[in-house]
Design an enzyme around this catalytic site. Structure first.
Site, mmCIF file in Angstrom:
data_model
loop_
_atom_site.group_PDB
_atom_site.id
_atom_site.type_symbol
_atom_site.label_atom_id
_atom_site.label_comp_id
_atom_site.label_asym_id
_atom_site.label_seq_id
_atom_site.Cartn_x
_atom_site.Cartn_y
_atom_site.Cartn_z
ATOM 1 N N ALA A 147 0.838 -1.202 0.000
ATOM 2 C CA ALA A 147 0.000 0.000 0.000
ATOM 3 C C ALA A 147 0.871 1.250 0.000
ATOM 4 C CB ALA A 147 -0.909 -0.015 1.223
ATOM 5 N N LYS A 278 -1.744 -11.069 -5.653
ATOM 6 C CA LYS A 278 -1.074 -12.355 -5.770
ATOM 7 C C LYS A 278 -0.106 -12.553 -4.601
ATOM 8 C CE LYS A 278 2.818 -10.890 -8.581
ATOM 9 N NZ LYS A 278 3.943 -11.266 -7.758
ATOM 10 N N GLU A 346 15.452 -11.120 -12.204
ATOM 11 C CA GLU A 346 15.678 -9.914 -11.402
ATOM 12 C C GLU A 346 17.029 -9.960 -10.727
ATOM 13 O OE1 GLU A 346 12.022 -7.850 -9.594
ATOM 14 O OE2 GLU A 346 11.904 -9.947 -9.024
ATOM 15 N N ASP A 365 4.531 -17.367 -6.993
ATOM 16 C CA ASP A 365 4.569 -15.901 -7.049
ATOM 17 C C ASP A 365 4.637 -15.358 -8.480
ATOM 18 O OD1 ASP A 365 4.755 -13.358 -5.590
ATOM 19 O OD2 ASP A 365 6.687 -13.228 -6.602
ATOM 20 N N HIS A 370 2.089 -14.444 -13.658
ATOM 21 C CA HIS A 370 2.759 -13.650 -14.686
ATOM 22 C C HIS A 370 3.145 -14.471 -15.919
ATOM 23 C CE1 HIS A 370 5.013 -10.643 -16.607
ATOM 24 N NE2 HIS A 370 6.172 -11.248 -16.431
HETATM 25 N N1 LIG Z 1 4.855 -5.727 -1.022
HETATM 26 C C1 LIG Z 1 4.738 -5.765 -2.334
HETATM 27 O O1 LIG Z 1 5.366 -5.005 -3.074
HETATM 28 C C2 LIG Z 1 3.835 -6.769 -2.970
HETATM 29 C C3 LIG Z 1 2.874 -7.419 -2.224
HETATM 30 N N2 LIG Z 1 2.010 -8.285 -2.827
HETATM 31 C C4 LIG Z 1 0.930 -8.908 -2.055
HETATM 32 O O2 LIG Z 1 0.190 -7.892 -1.370
HETATM 33 C C5 LIG Z 1 -0.289 -8.351 -0.109
HETATM 34 C C6 LIG Z 1 0.214 -7.401 0.982
HETATM 35 O O3 LIG Z 1 1.620 -7.392 0.975
HETATM 36 P P1 LIG Z 1 2.479 -6.411 1.879
HETATM 37 O O4 LIG Z 1 1.965 -5.035 1.812
HETATM 38 O O5 LIG Z 1 3.872 -6.634 1.497
HETATM 39 O O6 LIG Z 1 2.202 -6.991 3.343
HETATM 40 P P2 LIG Z 1 2.472 -6.265 4.736
HETATM 41 O O7 LIG Z 1 2.622 -7.338 5.716
HETATM 42 O O8 LIG Z 1 3.531 -5.250 4.612
HETATM 43 O O9 LIG Z 1 1.121 -5.491 5.007
HETATM 44 C C7 LIG Z 1 -0.084 -6.132 5.260
HETATM 45 C C8 LIG Z 1 -1.175 -5.128 5.639
HETATM 46 O O10 LIG Z 1 -2.376 -5.838 5.882
HETATM 47 C C9 LIG Z 1 -2.897 -5.482 7.174
HETATM 48 N N3 LIG Z 1 -3.515 -6.683 7.708
HETATM 49 C C10 LIG Z 1 -2.932 -7.853 7.975
HETATM 50 N N4 LIG Z 1 -3.823 -8.735 8.440
HETATM 51 C C11 LIG Z 1 -5.022 -8.094 8.469
HETATM 52 C C12 LIG Z 1 -6.330 -8.464 8.844
HETATM 53 N N5 LIG Z 1 -6.636 -9.676 9.300
HETATM 54 N N6 LIG Z 1 -7.301 -7.551 8.740
HETATM 55 C C13 LIG Z 1 -7.030 -6.310 8.295
HETATM 56 N N7 LIG Z 1 -5.820 -5.904 7.918
HETATM 57 C C14 LIG Z 1 -4.821 -6.786 7.997
HETATM 58 C C15 LIG Z 1 -1.673 -5.022 7.942
HETATM 59 O O11 LIG Z 1 -1.971 -4.023 8.874
HETATM 60 P P3 LIG Z 1 -2.379 -4.300 10.361
HETATM 61 O O12 LIG Z 1 -1.572 -5.476 10.829
HETATM 62 O O13 LIG Z 1 -2.080 -3.041 11.054
HETATM 63 O O14 LIG Z 1 -3.827 -4.555 10.258
HETATM 64 C C16 LIG Z 1 -0.882 -4.324 6.872
HETATM 65 O O15 LIG Z 1 -1.373 -3.014 6.686
HETATM 66 C C17 LIG Z 1 0.220 -9.770 0.017
HETATM 67 O O16 LIG Z 1 -0.768 -10.636 -0.426
HETATM 68 C C18 LIG Z 1 1.398 -9.833 -0.957
HETATM 69 O O17 LIG Z 1 1.591 -11.112 -1.446
HETATM 70 C C19 LIG Z 1 2.077 -8.538 -4.172
HETATM 71 C C20 LIG Z 1 3.014 -7.941 -4.960
HETATM 72 C C21 LIG Z 1 3.961 -7.013 -4.438
HETATM 73 O O1 LIG Z 2 5.335 -9.075 -7.770
HETATM 74 C C1 LIG Z 2 6.521 -8.966 -7.826
HETATM 75 O O2 LIG Z 2 7.067 -7.902 -8.460
HETATM 76 C C2 LIG Z 2 8.321 -7.418 -8.094
HETATM 77 C C3 LIG Z 2 8.787 -6.502 -9.226
HETATM 78 O O3 LIG Z 2 8.059 -5.340 -9.161
HETATM 79 P P1 LIG Z 2 8.457 -4.074 -10.058
HETATM 80 O O4 LIG Z 2 7.462 -3.060 -9.668
HETATM 81 O O5 LIG Z 2 9.854 -3.741 -9.662
HETATM 82 O O6 LIG Z 2 8.325 -4.520 -11.474
HETATM 83 C C4 LIG Z 2 9.272 -8.546 -7.886
HETATM 84 O O7 LIG Z 2 10.465 -8.018 -7.383
HETATM 85 C C5 LIG Z 2 8.676 -9.546 -6.927
HETATM 86 O O8 LIG Z 2 9.509 -10.652 -6.830
HETATM 87 C C6 LIG Z 2 7.367 -10.031 -7.373
HETATM 88 O O9 LIG Z 2 6.734 -10.772 -6.349
#
Ligand SMILES: NC(=O)C1=CN([C@@H]2O[C@H](COP(=O)(O)OP(=O)(O)OC[C@H]3O[C@@H](n4cnc5c(N)ncnc54)[C@H](OP(=O)(O)O)[C@@H]3O)[C@@H](O)[C@H]2O)C=CC1
Ligand SMILES: O=C1O[C@H](COP(=O)(O)O)[C@@H](O)[C@H](O)[C@H]1O
Length: 608
Positions: A147, A278, A346, A365, A370
């Site tokens: 986010a 995902k 990557e 993943d 993809h």
């Molecule tokens: N990080 C990335 O760049 C990418 C992430 N993803 C996917 O996106 C999703 C989120 O990833 P990411 O942001 O890295 O994860 P994080 O662990 O950083 O964040 C998770 C968020 O979800 C909230 N959360 C967790 N459990 C609950 C719940 N039961 N109810 C409400 N809110 C909840 C947490 O806040 P709090 O605990 O305060 O509620 C937190 O804001 C995953 O499915 C991941 O696979 C996919 C591609 C890229």
């Molecule tokens: O979802 C994913 O994407 C990133 C690459 O993101 P980008 O915005 O840099 O293109 C990748 O690093 C990660 O492994 C994969 O889960």
């Protein structure tokens, strides 16, 4: 199908409709005129139409002699006939259907009619303005990495470029105790977005932040979603309102969030769409269960499974290049194509990917969504139209036609641990590299190997699709090429990384006396050709969700078909405890990938 009941005014000089926007004015500064709202709605529609139907729309614009951005009602007439769904609407003269099109309502998503007393439309579409429904976007998991780093910056970039309606409100939702101001500071602090150096950026950012609110879910999403709903409703009033929910939460929390959301946070005054991240499940069974639960509460059309890697121009170019060029379209089959290579590598190590890569590994993943989606878009039969459902109908057929992958045709790799700590990947045998040969058992692709290769921590960032053509039969120049027959292979390369390009390898004469042949590349380097900033793929896909365009999002049957391809591989890897080959960071990855390609008569031609 829900019926949209609308009060129709008689004719000229209509009173302005009661706009949701008026309710936003206290936080958004001066109320925005109907004209401006209409203009923005028009711009959004027009942008989308130009992107998808380019010259057709452009021609219509020229014929009508309309300025740069026509009125929204004119745009509707320019774009409204472009998809099959809209053809039906355009052919139907009933005011109800036409009105719902103008409102951006998708019948199957709009569970309830727009309230009669709140919405006033006009009987003459060519002359009268329309009401613009408000839009609430909730980012669930607002404090998470995704986010903060991707979703909010993308939303702001869309807002900055006027792709969000003027009456938009953004909500951040998580279980942490925060105030609106905390969320706003967090967004501002993480704004790595591409527009931050642009004109008026600060002003726009302040406007955007004023429209941003935090919802503290507490420890229970049932209460949390009710709270979110009431905050949204407060802002929307009873006017037409649409809602997007971006579920940026870990897979484990998906249903915990989605089910209460379906019960208590959906609007009854417009459409509701949910975006799911995902990886899409850990096993075929768990994924199926999640899908069933989701489909018990949402309609398929409401669900957008996002994989931001599909939001790259490379992916759209797959179909644009093939279906809009006579020089390529007839070549797209086993008759001319010898092999296809899909490469996504990557430099960054999986360690730096944060929690989201975790134990899921690269198959779930990257390959599941993809790579398989890329193959599906590449190999599909011509869809009936550009409508999302038509494209998804064709993609799923490809996925269902992929032959069971032989475990002997799979290479697993794992990045060596250099930290000196206990390697979490080694411990779990989670692969960070995957290569395989796949075959599509249908008439078009019979016998053509699709070689895929994807890994983390490799020597370079590379995302490309290489299409190698057959050798020219009885080539009268063969003696001029020397012994390496592969040197004269025509090859089409669609590349996103290291830099966006479309390349075509052809044979030509070397200048000078004598007749010597050389293989050269015809280069379309995007950087040279287009002086534009490339929007982030999250922007592209969020705009698609807003537009109801689903073609880059996996439908449930595609998801199941992709699992049917990968579940047997994952099962065999587990059962036989197939150990991944270790590879050094910054290297080419497992050597076995090269033997694999050779076994299928292919030479990786990708520099790594
Ligand atoms: N990080 C990335 O760049 C990418 C992430 N993803 C996917 O996106 C999703 C989120 O990833 P990411 O942001 O890295 O994860 P994080 O662990 O950083 O964040 C998770 C968020 O979800 C909230 N959360 C967790 N459990 C609950 C719940 N039961 N109810 C409400 N809110 C909840 C947490 O806040 P709090 O605990 O305060 O509620 C937190 O804001 C995953 O499915 C991941 O696979 C996919 C591609 C890229
Ligand atoms: O979802 C994913 O994407 C990133 C690459 O993101 P980008 O915005 O840099 O293109 C990748 O690093 C990660 O492994 C994969 O889960």
């Amino acid at each position: 199908m829900a019926t949209t009941v609308l009060a129709v005014r008689a004719s000229a000089a209509p009173a302005p409709p009661s706009l949701g926007a008026a309710r936003f004015s206290p936080v958004a500064g001066p109320a925005v005129s109907l004209r401006t709202q209409c203009w923005i709605a028009a711009k959004m529609k027009l942008h989308k139409a130009l992107r998808r139907h380019g010259s057709q729309v452009q021609r219509k614009l020229e014929i009508q002699g309309v300025g740069k951005i026509p009125d929204c009602f004119k745009v509707a007439s320019l774009t409204g006939r472009m998809t099959r769904r809209n053809v039906q609407l355009a052919d139907d003269n009933s005011i109800d259907d036409k009105s719902s099109m103008h409102l951006g309502l998708n019948h199957s998503e709009a569970d309830h009619p727009v309230l009669e007393e709140d919405l006033v439309l006009f009987d003459n579409f060519d002359d009268q303005p329309e009401s613009v429904p408000s839009l609430c976007i909730a980012v669930i998991g607002a404090t998470g990495e995704l986010a903060r780093n991707k979703v909010f910056p993308a939303l702001f970039a869309l807002y900055y470029s006027d792709f969000l309606p003027q009456n938009v409100a953004i909500f951040g939702y998580s279980r942490k105790t925060l105030a609106d101001e905390d969320l706003r500071s967090m967004i501002e602090a993480n704004l790595t977005c591409r527009v931050d150096h642009h004109e008026n950026c600060e002003e726009k950012l302040n406007e955007f932040l004023k429209r941003t609110y935090y919802v503290d879910a507490g420890h229970d999403n049932i209460d949390g979603m009710a709270k979110l709903n009431s905050k949204m409703a407060q802002i929307e009033g009873t006017c037409a309102a649409n809602r997007i929910f971006y579920l940026a939460v870990p897979q484990e929390a998906l249903l915990d969030v989605a089910l209460p959301l379906s019960d208590s946070a959906q609007t009854k005054h417009g459409w509701n769409r949910i975006i799911i991240e995902k990886p899409f499940g850990f096993t075929s069974l768990s994924s199926q269960r999640v899908t069933q639960s989701l489909l018990s509460r949402f309609e398929e059309r409401q669900i957008y499974r996002i994989d931001h890697l599909l939001g790259k121009d490379l992916i759209e170019n797959l179909t644009v290049l093939r279906f809009s060029n006579l020089v390529f379209e007839p070549l797209w089959s086993r008759k001319y194509i010898r092999n296809v290579q899909v490469v996504f590598s990557e430099e960054t190590s999986a360690e730096t990917q944060g929690r989201y890569f975790g134990n899921y590994g690269i198959i779930r993943d990257i390959v599941h969504s993809h790579i398989l989606q890329t193959i599906a878009l590449f190999a599909m039969e011509p869809p009936v139209s550009l409508d999302g459902e038509d494209i998804r109908d064709e993609k799923v057929k490809v996925l269902k036609s992929i032959r069971k992958v032989d475990i002997e045709d799979v290479v697993l790799g794992q990045l060596k641990d250099t930290s000196g700590k206990v390697d979490r990947y080694t411990k779990s045998m989670t692969p960070t590299y995957f290569a395989a040969a796949m075959y599509i058992d249908n008439a078009r692709w019979d016998g053509v190997p699709f070689l895929i290769k994807t890994g983390m921590g490799l020597m370079e960032n590379r995302a490309e699709i290489r299409i190698q053509f057959h050798h020219v039969p009885g080539n009268i120049y063969r003696e001029r090429f020397g012994h390496d027959i592969d040197l004269d292979t025509n090859e089409l390369i669609l590349r996103d990384l290291p830099e966006e390009a479309i390349l075509l390898k052809v044979n030509n004469k070397v200048p000078g006396l004598g007749l010597q042949l050389d293989a050269s590349e015809l280069n379309l380097l995007y950087r040279d050709r287009y002086d534009v900033e490339v929007p982030d793929s999250y922007e592209h896909l969020l705009l698609d969700v807003l537009d109801g365009d689903s073609h880059l999002f996996m439908r449930s049957d595609e998801l199941a078909a992709a699992w049917s391809v990968l579940a047997p591989i994952l099962h065999e890897i587990d059962q036989k405890r197939v150990a991944p080959e270790l590879y050094e960071a910054g290297d080419k990855g497992p050597i076995n990938a090269y033997y694999l390609a050779a076994k299928h008569g292919v030479r990786w031609d990708d520099g790594c």
